[in-house]
Motif scaffolding. Structure first.
Motif, PDB file in Angstrom:
ATOM      1  N   SER A 122      -5.309   4.300  -3.613  1.00 56.72           N
ATOM      2  CA  SER A 122      -4.327   4.136  -2.945  1.00 56.72           C
ATOM      3  C   SER A 122      -5.925   4.787  -1.929  1.00 56.72           C
ATOM      4  N   ASP A 141       0.794  -1.319   0.378  1.00 56.84           N
ATOM      5  CA  ASP A 141      -0.083  -0.131  -0.259  1.00 56.84           C
ATOM      6  C   ASP A 141       0.950   1.168  -0.094  1.00 56.84           C
ATOM      7  N   ARG A 201      -6.671  -3.720  -4.428  1.00 65.37           N
ATOM      8  CA  ARG A 201      -5.095  -3.851  -4.133  1.00 65.37           C
ATOM      9  C   ARG A 201      -4.710  -4.945  -3.838  1.00 65.37           C
ATOM     10  N   ARG A 202      -5.117  -5.291  -3.259  1.00 65.43           N
ATOM     11  CA  ARG A 202      -5.133  -6.755  -2.317  1.00 65.43           C
ATOM     12  C   ARG A 202      -5.282  -8.275  -2.964  1.00 65.43           C
ATOM     13  N   GLU A 248      -8.694  -1.172  -1.276  1.00 69.79           N
ATOM     14  CA  GLU A 248      -7.715  -1.442  -0.016  1.00 69.79           C
ATOM     15  C   GLU A 248      -7.447  -3.432  -1.075  1.00 69.79           C
ATOM     16  N   PRO A 265      -8.596   3.829   1.874  1.00 65.08           N
ATOM     17  CA  PRO A 265      -9.579   2.513   1.932  1.00 65.08           C
ATOM     18  C   PRO A 265     -10.070   1.908   1.170  1.00 65.08           C
TER      19      PRO A 265
END
Length: 355
Positions: A254, A170, A262-263, A259, A256
């Motif tokens: 970027s 992150d 991205r993960r 998130e 929350p």
């Protein structure tokens, strides 16, 4: 002999379970306590090891029931320094293996604000719980002076991993500092690609990333340049992340809100894969001649196993069973007086260190 107590906060996690199993085998006389948010999970992990289990919320930890002098080990992200502060207030030895560079600096500020700790406080958050820094320091002992340390990491996407293992991703678009020719310079993650050969792992193009090794090793070894780069063993994934970062798309994703997206790109753990690290050192011998050496590190059981072993190294230091007992104060994991003790432990547990 007085029974020593070790409390593993995050003891039911992927790394925590391995730390507990290794400790139980190597140090059977310990009072071992696994702690976590979900009591059922820590009880299930503790039962086969004949360990104790307690509920512990890292964001609101209660250590009032802990034995005096119990070693508190942070194996889950303590982002607000709550577990660290509780350990300081209790006068307990503390170990953390989870912090990226800025979080380590934050923790050092927290400790400084409370004055000199009454017990040892160890930050071993460099790559794989400071194992790579210790191996580099052990290899550097053959040099009269160190000019450069280059760390290359090949991250297995199919490796076992907990959800915190890719938290550093992150931050890959966040600027960070490295030492080059004795001067601190600002860098950006996943830029400046360079090819490194990992032996049986093959050649890969690696890109810069932030890790506390680049902050700690210049001071510990005197190296004028310390750099770290990383690649995934899937070259398509490595190239994709590089393009997303270089184009600014990663930064736009970027926060929350994105998130989960991205993960999902990088957190798809499998049954396991070898973890490979390549360390290059350059310096001079006692006669002033230039020396270059390459150390290849392979843990066949993967990055979580290597992290667990790094935590065990530091716990045994705190127990006074791997070198001299630590004095009260702040310590870095890589600063072990005799790093050869750490490399010997790693080799005895199946880590291949060659070069």
């Amino acid at each position: 002999m007085q029974t020593k107590t070790v409390i593993l906060a995050g003891g039911a996690g992927v790394v925590g379970c391995q730390v507990a199993a290794i400790l139980r085998r190597r140090q059977p006389d310990l009072r071992l306590v696994l702690a976590g948010r979900r009591l059922d999970a820590v009880q299930a992990a503790a039962a086969p090891l004949e360990a104790e289990a307690i509920r512990l919320n890292i964001d609101a930890p209660d250590l009032s029931g802990a034995s005096r002098g119990a070693i508190i080990v942070g194996l889950a992200n303590d982002l607000n320094d709550r577990l660290l502060t509780a350990a300081l207030d209790a006068g307990s030895p503390y170990l953390d293996v989870t912090r990226w560079t800025s979080a380590q600096k934050q923790a050092l500020t927290t400790v400084s604000a409370q004055g000199r700790p009454a017990a040892p406080v160890v930050f071993a958050s460099s790559w794989m719980a400071s194992t790579i820094g210790l191996i580099a320091r052990d290899a550097a002992r053959e040099l009269a002076s160190v000019e450069r340390i280059d760390i290359g990491v090949l991250f297995g996407l199919a490796d076992r991993a907990g959800p915190n293992s890719v938290a550093y991703m992150d931050r890959i678009s966040t600027p960070f500092l490295t030492m080059e020719d004795g001067v601190w310079r600002e860098r950006r993650g996943f830029r400046d690609g360079q090819v490194r050969d990992f032996g049986e792992g093959g050649p890969h193009r690696l890109y810069r990333f932030d890790t506390p090794d680049q902050a700690n090793l210049p001071a510990l070894t005197g190296a004028r340049t310390v750099e770290a780069r990383i690649a995934f063993d899937g070259q398509i994934e490595t190239r994709l992340v590089h393009v997303l970062v270089a184009s600014g798309v990663w930064k736009a994703l970027s926060g929350p809100r994105f998130e989960k997206l991205r993960r999902s790109m990088l957190y798809n753990p499998g049954e396991g894969a070898a973890h490979r690290v390549r360390i290059e050192l350059e310096g001079r011998d006692a006669q002033g001649e230039t020396i270059r050496q390459t150390v290849q590190v392979v843990d066949p059981e993967g990055q979580t196993h290597l992290t667990a072993l790094g935590a065990v190294v530091q716990i045994e230091r705190l127990l006074g069973r791997l070198g001299p007992a630590l004095e009260p104060g702040v310590h870095l994991g890589e600063a072990m007086p005799d790093p050869a003790l750490a490399t010997a432990l790693l080799k005895s547990e199946g880590v291949c260190i060659s070069g």
